[in-house]
Motif scaffolding. Sequence first.
Motif, PDB file in Angstrom:
ATOM      1  N   ILE A 260      30.922  39.057  51.971  1.00  0.00           N
ATOM      2  CA  ILE A 260      32.189  38.563  51.787  1.00  0.00           C
ATOM      3  C   ILE A 260      32.979  39.734  50.854  1.00  0.00           C
ATOM      4  O   ILE A 260      32.351  40.357  50.192  1.00  0.00           O
ATOM      5  N   THR A 261      34.354  39.826  51.168  1.00  0.00           N
ATOM      6  CA  THR A 261      35.042  40.617  50.264  1.00  0.00           C
ATOM      7  C   THR A 261      35.924  39.747  49.272  1.00  0.00           C
ATOM      8  O   THR A 261      36.571  39.010  49.713  1.00  0.00           O
ATOM      9  N   VAL A 262      35.676  40.139  48.076  1.00  0.00           N
ATOM     10  CA  VAL A 262      36.441  39.402  47.013  1.00  0.00           C
ATOM     11  C   VAL A 262      37.574  40.198  46.373  1.00  0.00           C
ATOM     12  O   VAL A 262      37.173  41.379  45.951  1.00  0.00           O
ATOM     13  N   ILE A 263      38.596  39.844  46.673  1.00  0.00           N
ATOM     14  CA  ILE A 263      39.791  40.770  46.238  1.00  0.00           C
ATOM     15  C   ILE A 263      40.622  40.347  45.101  1.00  0.00           C
ATOM     16  O   ILE A 263      41.078  38.828  45.151  1.00  0.00           O
TER      17      ILE A 263
END
Lengths: 317, 317
Positions: A260-263
Amino acid sequence: MRALVFKEGLSFRDDYPQPVLNNNEALIRVIYAGICNTDIEITKGYMGFSGIPGHEFAGVVEKSSDSGLVGKRVAGEINIGCGTCTYCHRGLGNHCPARSVLGILNKNGAFADYLTLTANNLHILPDSISDEEAVFIEPLAAAFEILEQVDITSADKVCVLGDGKLGLLISQVLSTTGCALTTVGKHKEKLSILEKMNISTALAPVPSERHFDIVIDSTGSQTGLETALSIVNPRGKVILKTTVAGSRPTDLNSIVIDEITVIGSRCGPFRPAIKALETKSVDVTPLISKVFPIEAGIEAMNYASQKGMMKVILNFK
Amino acid sequence: MRALVFKEGLSFRDDYPQPVLNNNEALIRVIYAGICNTDIEITKGYMGFSGIPGHEFAGVVEKSSDSGLVGKRVAGEINIGCGTCTYCHRGLGNHCPARSVLGILNKNGAFADYLTLTANNLHILPDSISDEEAVFIEPLAAAFEILEQVDITSADKVCVLGDGKLGLLISQVLSTTGCALTTVGKHKEKLSILEKMNISTALAPVPSERHFDIVIDSTGSQTGLETALSIVNPRGKVILKTTVAGSRPTDLNSIVIDEITVIGSRCGPFRPAIKALETKSVDVTPLISKVFPIEAGIEAMNYASQKGMMKVILNFK
């Protein structure tokens, strides 16, 4: 001048000295100021701020070396960069390590008859935007920041977690992309605002078998990120808007396992926010709970602190 | 056949039944298998796995419907997707919700004389890669995954946190980009491996005034992410390789305030890993601690479990 001042406690004063103009600054007479959760957190000690809080405002420029601004109705960006560091040079003054932030960090804010702000930070308001609407430009810009950070198209399944003020603004902004959007919240009456705008909603909790390409955590809750991670697709994106006091115990393994990419996402661009209010693609009027005169500022802050409250506005007229 | 088997406890058996070939699978005689931290975690209950662990191997194909593979020396990708879901169709079988994973999830692994694996998962090894080196292909691929996920150029200041096996592989892979790289660890002798390769290193802790554009958390520690967040620039990227048991109490506010992007990273592409070993742009031989015969598998696992241990290899010859 009249001002709400936080110094250990919160007090209303009518003899606060008017601010002195620094280089490149404009003097702005405040018309309306919105109370944000950050202001309430500040009265609990957040950021160690002391002075006049408030960073959402509409006002009129009374003095400025930029004569084109004088007499104009404006809203203002709240981060004041040093102007000389590598961040400022790259147009990222929002992240300048030496920045001050209106009403939040080393700079008196908008809960007063007058504030000063770098003229470059000001945006002239079109007549079609009311004073009340204008106080939403700053939080609406924070919603638009998401579109600066991720591409969202009609092919994306998107979930907004949280039906607070920011969640409702984000939902409206993201719905303009044509994505398959669902906003999840705990308050039927708040979700009904979105339903009337033909935005799909669901009462929490989200069924864990439902999965999304992009999830926005605007819950303001310790558990928001973990909920977001539980419903985002592998290789999906989580936009994190929530800050909470201190550490949050969070199972972050799915970030790695599902890649997952958490921004993280904070302040945003004013132009699209102003445009959205001008073209009525976003409607903020259902988000106003109550307007108080500045003299009743303490009462207004208490009112705004109640659980589930929407936007409370201070009136300086 | 000989096998290390985990079922509540770990045992060595020499009478384990040889695996039966399923559709599209090849039968592989294992030559060497590497012990990974995940294998040690499995013996503590991780993934609830029961059966033969092991997912890093070099072997020879004895049977396959693909006649081009028979007799060839191979390494193998460890995720076996269903082949029919949307993830598999998009080439993301690594994230197939119905996947099995060699020696980790619903599939016996490499700590045995024979394993079976989908023929599509196999990569024929060039002669220039030794059997010992070949067991590093899987973890080296996980290091290369970072380059699939983020662009790293010579303009970037990059920090790798962690001088374990994965940290040393990642450091070597990232140094090929020409970025300004510093690897931070707790073990002088491990960091010296990198120093000999002209990679800059520093003993932990990292001074908090040092800042990086990209930070990789390969510490395997609960506090790795928080350390990474404390030294990454605003708008920077943190690559998260660390999984830990359960929740980790973490201050995540800087993700939002500094608009950090946190990217989870797991398995990676075999081709560049094989190429790197072939061209000697990565040297894994200094990372080998000891080779044990499979009969001493339990001793080998205990040896590998010791703090600070590098790669321990099981020999099936």
